[in-house]
Design a protein around this motif. Structure first.
Motif, short mmCIF file in Angstrom:
data_model
loop_
_atom_site.label_atom_id
_atom_site.label_comp_id
_atom_site.label_asym_id
_atom_site.label_seq_id
_atom_site.Cartn_x
_atom_site.Cartn_y
_atom_site.Cartn_z
N GLY A 44 -11.73 -18.64 -28.08
CA GLY A 44 -11.43 -18.33 -29.48
C GLY A 44 -10.28 -17.36 -29.65
N GLY A 45 -10.47 -16.45 -30.60
CA GLY A 45 -9.42 -15.50 -30.94
C GLY A 45 -9.14 -14.48 -29.86
N MET A 46 -10.00 -14.37 -28.86
CA MET A 46 -9.80 -13.39 -27.79
C MET A 46 -9.03 -13.99 -26.60
N ARG A 47 -8.47 -15.18 -26.76
CA ARG A 47 -7.66 -15.77 -25.70
C ARG A 47 -6.46 -14.89 -25.42
N GLY A 48 -6.05 -14.86 -24.15
CA GLY A 48 -4.92 -14.04 -23.78
C GLY A 48 -3.61 -14.80 -23.84
N ILE A 49 -2.55 -14.14 -23.41
CA ILE A 49 -1.21 -14.72 -23.48
C ILE A 49 -1.08 -15.95 -22.58
N ILE A 50 -1.70 -15.90 -21.39
CA ILE A 50 -1.57 -17.04 -20.46
C ILE A 50 -2.11 -18.33 -21.08
N PRO A 51 -3.38 -18.38 -21.53
CA PRO A 51 -3.87 -19.64 -22.13
C PRO A 51 -3.12 -20.02 -23.39
N ARG A 52 -2.71 -19.05 -24.18
CA ARG A 52 -1.97 -19.36 -25.41
C ARG A 52 -0.60 -19.96 -25.08
N ALA A 53 0.05 -19.42 -24.03
CA ALA A 53 1.36 -19.94 -23.63
C ALA A 53 1.24 -21.38 -23.14
#
Length: 296
Positions: free
Chosen positions: A37-46
């Motif tokens: 959810g909203g607590m995903r970090g930069i790596i998964p978001r990238a």
């Protein structure tokens, strides 16, 4: 800003994002996060952004190959965090030494480093592949308990995405890279208690020395020095392509909210101020057209 840097990697640039700060300030959480959810970090978001963009670019006849590597720098030694995912049993048993090398073009790479392909055809498959990569790296990375952090990273980690694209209509190719660095936190021995253990002491000294070398690189770049000491640490030598005029870099500064950490927070902010004064120059876009090589 982050999404623009991720897009730059797809466009053919060498890109690096750092998380910097004292131990226990949330750097690993910034990079890796938790959950879906909203607590995903930069790596998964990238990776999400790249997979979505790759799907959109298919309409323009672009085809991308995305591979990932994950390493740590522990006491100035490179360690492969994905060696358990390497299908080569010989490589597993021998734990082949990782070495930073340079191609004839001057571009750096790490020899014997595991590369895992990320599925770009199916979004869910690609994200499941990333999940397996992150789990494997988490089991392998060097961590320990200190007085300031129960799960203290004892190494710098670098998550690498290697992006290779080709336009099937006009033959244009791009080669980009995204390096996401979770720097080990700077430590004061009197607060972390690392001085009471020989191994923790050695780790702390190595961490602080490499962070000092990173500061020296930024100082040299800021002053426009003719010599920049990239080779003084494995961290700066590994990321030379991104920190030189060839690439793009962005640094996050993590601060601890506790009053007891105010001195360390002030030091982190002063370091950030120094970095903010650095101008890397115009980055090079690695694009090869059918008729030759183009740089912008």
């Amino acid at each position: 800003d982050v999404s623009e840097f991720v897009q730059s990697a797809l466009d053919g640039y060498q890109v690096c994002l750092f998380s910097y700060g004292q131990t226990g300030s949330g750097k690993t959480h910034t990079m890796q996060g938790s959950g879906n959810g909203g607590m995903r970090g930069i790596i998964p978001r990238a990776v999400e952004q790249i997979l979505n963009q790759v799907q959109k670019m298919k309409e323009q006849r672009w085809k991308f190959n995305v591979t990932t590597s994950f390493l740590e720098i522990y006491n100035e030694e490179l360690r492969d965090l994905l060696v358990s995912m390497n299908g080569d049993k010989k490589a597993k048993s021998e734990q082949a030494k990782l070495t930073i090398r340079r191609e004839k073009s001057g571009k750096s790479y790490v020899s014997n480093l595991t590369k895992i392909e990320i599925d770009t055809a199916e979004f869910e498959e690609g994200m499941q592949g990333l999940k397996a990569v992150m789990a494997s790296a988490a089991r392998t990375r060097s961590v320990a308990c200190t007085k300031m952090n129960s799960v203290s990273s004892r190494s710098h980690s670098v998550f690498m995405l290697h992006l290779s694209g080709m336009n099937e209509e006009n033959g244009t190719t791009v080669q980009g890279a995204l390096n996401l660095c979770d720097l080990a936190g700077s430590e004061r021995l009197d607060r972390s208690g690392a001085g009471n253990n020989a191994q923790r002491l050695k780790e702390t000294q190595s961490i602080n020395k490499s962070l000092s070398c990173l500061g020296d690189v930024f100082t040299s770049l800021s002053n426009g020095s003719s010599h920049v000491p990239y080779r003084n640490s494995k961290l700066t030598y590994l990321l030379q392509d991104c920190l030189s005029g060839d690439g793009k870099a962005l640094m996050f500064v993590n601060l601890s909210p506790t009053q007891a950490s105010s001195n360390e927070s002030l030091c982190s902010l002063r370091f950030a101020q120094r970095v903010n004064q650095v101008e890397l120059g115009k980055a090079t876009k690695h694009v090869q057209y059918r008729s030759g090589i183009g740089s912008r």
